[in-house]
Design a protein around this motif. Sequence first.
Motif, PDB file in Angstrom:
ATOM      1  N   UNK A   1      -1.771   1.146   6.443  1.00  0.00           N
ATOM      2  CA  UNK A   1      -2.005   2.584   6.527  1.00  0.00           C
ATOM      3  C   UNK A   1      -1.392   3.185   7.777  1.00  0.00           C
ATOM      4  N   UNK A   2      -1.518   2.513   8.910  1.00  0.00           N
ATOM      5  CA  UNK A   2      -0.923   3.025  10.146  1.00  0.00           C
ATOM      6  C   UNK A   2       0.600   3.046  10.045  1.00  0.00           C
ATOM      7  N   UNK A   3       1.164   2.055   9.357  1.00  0.00           N
ATOM      8  CA  UNK A   3       2.609   2.060   9.146  1.00  0.00           C
ATOM      9  C   UNK A   3       3.035   3.306   8.377  1.00  0.00           C
ATOM     10  N   UNK A   4       2.288   3.648   7.352  1.00  0.00           N
ATOM     11  CA  UNK A   4       2.597   4.829   6.551  1.00  0.00           C
ATOM     12  C   UNK A   4       2.388   6.114   7.342  1.00  0.00           C
TER      13      UNK A   4
ATOM     14  N   UNK B   1       0.830  -1.204   0.000  1.00  0.00           N
ATOM     15  CA  UNK B   1       0.000   0.000   0.000  1.00  0.00           C
ATOM     16  C   UNK B   1       0.866   1.256   0.000  1.00  0.00           C
ATOM     17  N   UNK B   2       0.344   2.298  -0.611  1.00  0.00           N
ATOM     18  CA  UNK B   2       0.912   3.637  -0.514  1.00  0.00           C
ATOM     19  C   UNK B   2      -0.164   4.541   0.077  1.00  0.00           C
TER      20      UNK B   2
ATOM     21  N   UNK C   1       7.375  -1.455   7.063  1.00  0.00           N
ATOM     22  CA  UNK C   1       7.640  -0.331   6.167  1.00  0.00           C
ATOM     23  C   UNK C   1       8.559  -0.688   5.010  1.00  0.00           C
ATOM     24  N   UNK C   2       8.340  -0.013   3.896  1.00  0.00           N
ATOM     25  CA  UNK C   2       9.198  -0.123   2.711  1.00  0.00           C
ATOM     26  C   UNK C   2       9.858   1.237   2.489  1.00  0.00           C
TER      27      UNK C   2
ATOM     28  N   UNK D   1      13.251   7.172   2.909  1.00  0.00           N
ATOM     29  CA  UNK D   1      11.868   7.593   3.106  1.00  0.00           C
ATOM     30  C   UNK D   1      10.944   6.383   3.061  1.00  0.00           C
ATOM     31  N   UNK D   2      10.008   6.316   3.982  1.00  0.00           N
ATOM     32  CA  UNK D   2       9.008   5.252   3.957  1.00  0.00           C
ATOM     33  C   UNK D   2       8.009   5.556   2.846  1.00  0.00           C
ATOM     34  N   UNK D   3       8.062   4.806   1.767  1.00  0.00           N
ATOM     35  CA  UNK D   3       7.242   5.088   0.591  1.00  0.00           C
ATOM     36  C   UNK D   3       6.079   4.120   0.430  1.00  0.00           C
ATOM     37  N   UNK D   4       6.083   3.041   1.184  1.00  0.00           N
ATOM     38  CA  UNK D   4       5.022   2.045   1.063  1.00  0.00           C
ATOM     39  C   UNK D   4       5.028   1.174   2.313  1.00  0.00           C
TER      40      UNK D   4
END
Length: 275
Positions: free
Chosen positions: A159-162, A122-123, A224-225, A231-234
Amino acid sequence: MVNDQPTQVRPTSANGGRTTAPALRRGLDILELFLDSSEGLRVPEITARLGLPRASVHELVGALVDRGYLKANSDDHPSSYSLGVKVLQLGGAYEQALDMAALGRKIAKSVAAESGETVQVAVRDGRLAVYVVRVDSRHAVRLVSSVGSRLAAHCTAGGKMLLSALDDDELDALYPDDDSVEPMTQRSIDSKARLLSGLAEIRRRGWSEEFCESNDDAACVAAPVFDAHGTCVAAMSITVPTIRWNEATRERNLDLVREGARALSRELGASGKHV
């Protein structure tokens, strides 16, 4: 806004009949002229090519310069303009999105093969988590969703991770009050205080989870990705029906999703502590 002609909205054939405001359409026309002009363009040239009033072109070019889509070539008199850094950033974002989907699907397939459960990437789009990759569980009972699905970010593990990657000002802008934290189920986070507390815990431990927060029958873990800039992008997640969820399942899938997210981060150029 440019007002040299009566404001009206006209259909465009390029987008299937949807309409755009004249000023927006003209601004895009100006930007597209630079696709074939690497040496820059002056206002009179833009005016001649598009058949627009010179005053309108001056105003539109000024707005594009202010937003970083065009830049003035300072050595030219009178000034000519070329594409600005914002166009490069947009192109980079587009390229990254393509890579994210292709690379994410490859790694998600591997994670799903080991887990046997649904794996998604997810993004974030504002307060929404948007799923750009999905690999289905091999079980008959599984999560039902699709690529392009959009869910409230604060109700999903991904979503919470992002959201946990955002700073306080960004979170305040997204969630100014409790009314902006709308629950999806009885177990969803439903207040700003709970959201901020939960995000602080996610930052501390480096992963996130949910249990029946976006779906009464699903549990999920996410990691996180990161890209080459750190930067956490996904976020990559594994979702399991609650009938198969227990502590052992949780721990196993958490290990798998963290390793999968690290693998995708490496593919995107991340290094150091992020891999």
